[in-house]
Design an enzyme around this catalytic site. Structure first.
Site, PDB file in Angstrom:
ATOM      1  N   THR A 249     -35.426 -27.020   4.832  1.00 12.88           N
ATOM      2  CA  THR A 249     -35.728 -26.528   3.494  1.00 12.88           C
ATOM      3  C   THR A 249     -36.711 -27.511   2.880  1.00 12.88           C
ATOM      4  O   THR A 249     -36.801 -28.648   3.330  1.00 12.88           O
ATOM      5  CB  THR A 249     -34.437 -26.532   2.642  1.00 12.88           C
ATOM      6  N   GLY A 301     -29.958 -28.970   3.178  1.00 13.40           N
ATOM      7  CA  GLY A 301     -28.738 -29.230   3.935  1.00 13.40           C
ATOM      8  C   GLY A 301     -27.841 -28.011   3.988  1.00 13.40           C
ATOM      9  O   GLY A 301     -28.315 -26.872   3.875  1.00 13.40           O
TER      10      GLY A 301
END
Ligand code: GLY
Length: 421
Positions: A249, A301
């Site tokens: 991300t 995460g």
């Protein structure tokens, strides 16, 4: 005497958690003053996940010349979205279990206190810009799936195939060789979840399994990767992706001289996820949250864990009530630890990194674990006139293993540069 990482974690980390002190600050006897814990205080400043490092110069120049804070942050994250070689976002992102790339993004504009978000979008590369378009061109905050795709096309985004040959081959490798311990069935949060080593017929803790089991598995996967046409220099990295599906991300927050602040987060989400799965990245308050009065925070995460602690919002509220950026982030991480009662046998399959920017320019990068592997720590990238990357402050000592679990990777492979590519 051997001393496994798990033993080390059990004996030393929970002490740090219980004491309520960030592991790095505690262990290294560092200056724990707020200034030292929170980075320098300069404005303008941009902070982002380290995969945005190469795009910070452009975003910072734009911000410094008077550009809007959200547009500056979007310039940074657009870089990895456009890059077919970044398999964590946008074009080239790793696909879902059916081989289809589905993207999530959100943004918040501090000065006007607005937000936009898109989730589960197919065929549109720059979902961060689509999220901004939801904010500026609709009365809504969030659009998902086909409706979000049609809206993006109406806003001028071209439809394109986001699955690169490289990502397709890695997906195929996963598809053909993934474990029976896949994403169906009870997850870590289920009271009946069992570590694979504890399943009937196994009996031994994972750390005691013969390392050759892991080696053989990896060698089989590598041979199959070669059959699929994955280039030799990319084969071990592809194996790692199949063994530990990543949640790559990028988050970015930008603050200008006037104190205006914005943030955005964009992702292809968890590799090989169930179709329709949205992680934390499009969730305002989890993957990103900006409050013009306080600051901005975002996450990379394990999305499911971050949603449950409303991570970015928790951090902003912590800072509103007086915590430094580092303290605020560590507190959010402790909530993830709390959700598993500190059970390291589960927590080692999770990871989380927060990127935090306070309105006065103080910042922090904090992570649950040191990194995914030795020598590859989690980092926060910063540009305040000086572009740099800093190692995040980790709550737990050691390295995460992502879910679903697989046999132990032999140390020499784990630390090889090819494996970590
Ligand atoms: N943090 C990205 C995701 O879980 O989708």
């Amino acid at each position: 005497m051997t001393f496994s990482r798990r033993d080390f974690v059990k004996t030393s980390v929970l002490g740090a958690v219980a004491a309520g002190v960030g592991a790095q600050a505690q262990d290294k006897g560092k200056d724990t003053s707020e200034e030292a814990q929170s980075g320098s205080r300069k404005r303008p400043i941009i902070v982002c996940a380290n995969n945005g490092f190469n795009y910070l110069d452009d975003g910072f120049a734009f911000l410094k010349s008077g550009g809007d804070t959200l547009d500056a942050a979007l310039r940074v994250v657009k870089g990895p979205e456009d890059d077919p070689n970044d398999d964590s976002v946008g074009l080239g992102g790793l696909p879902n279990e059916e081989g289809v790339v589905e993207l999530d993004a959100c943004c918040m504009h501090g000065p006007t206190r607005r937000a936009g978000s898109v989730g589960g979008v197919r065929n549109i590369k720059n979902v961060s810009l689509a999220a901004k378009a939801v904010m500026t061109h609709t009365g809504h905050v969030m659009l998902v799936g086909e409706g979000a795709e049609r809206f993006a096309v109406a806003m001028g985004h071209p439809r394109e195939n986001l699955l690169t040959e490289h990502s397709r081959k890695i997906w195929l490798l996963w598809k053909e060789f993934h474990s029976t311990d896949d994403w169906w069935g009870p997850g870590l949060a289920d009271p009946h979840w069992q570590a694979p080593a504890a399943k009937p017929g196994d009996g031994k803790p994972q750390s005691e399994l013969h390392p050759e089991i892991g080696r053989e598995h990896i060698q089989n996967l590598q041979a199959r990767a070669a059959d699929l046409g994955i280039e030799p220099e990319h084969q071990l990295a592809a194996v790692r992706t199949v063994l530990f599906p990543p949640t790559g991300t990028i988050h970015c927050s930008a603050l200008n001289e006037k104190g205006e602040i914005s943030g955005c987060t964009t992702t292809s989400g968890l590799a090989f996820k169930l179709p329709g799965r949205c992680g934390d990245s499009p969730i305002i308050g989890a993957g990103c949250y900006t409050d013009q009065d306080v600051g901005s925070a975002g996450a990379t995460g394990s999305g499911e864990e971050n949603i449950k602690v409303a991570g970015a919002h928790t951090i902003i509220e912590n800072m509103r009530h007086g915590m430094s950026p580092q303290e605020a982030g560590i507190d959010a991480l402790k909530r993830i630890v709390r959700n598993y009662n500190g059970d390291m046998n589960k927590l080692r399959f999770l990871d989380m990194t927060y990127y935090i920017l306070r309105k006065d320019g103080a910042y922090a990068g904090v992570s649950l674990w040191e990194g995914y592997s030795k020598g590859h720590p989690h980092k926060i990238a910063i540009h305040d006139g000086n572009r740099r990357a800093e190692v995040c402050v980790n709550l737990l000592k050691g390295y995460s293993q992502e879910f679903p679990p697989f046999p132990e990777i032999p140390e020499e492979l784990k630390n090889s540069s090819e494996y970590m590519k």
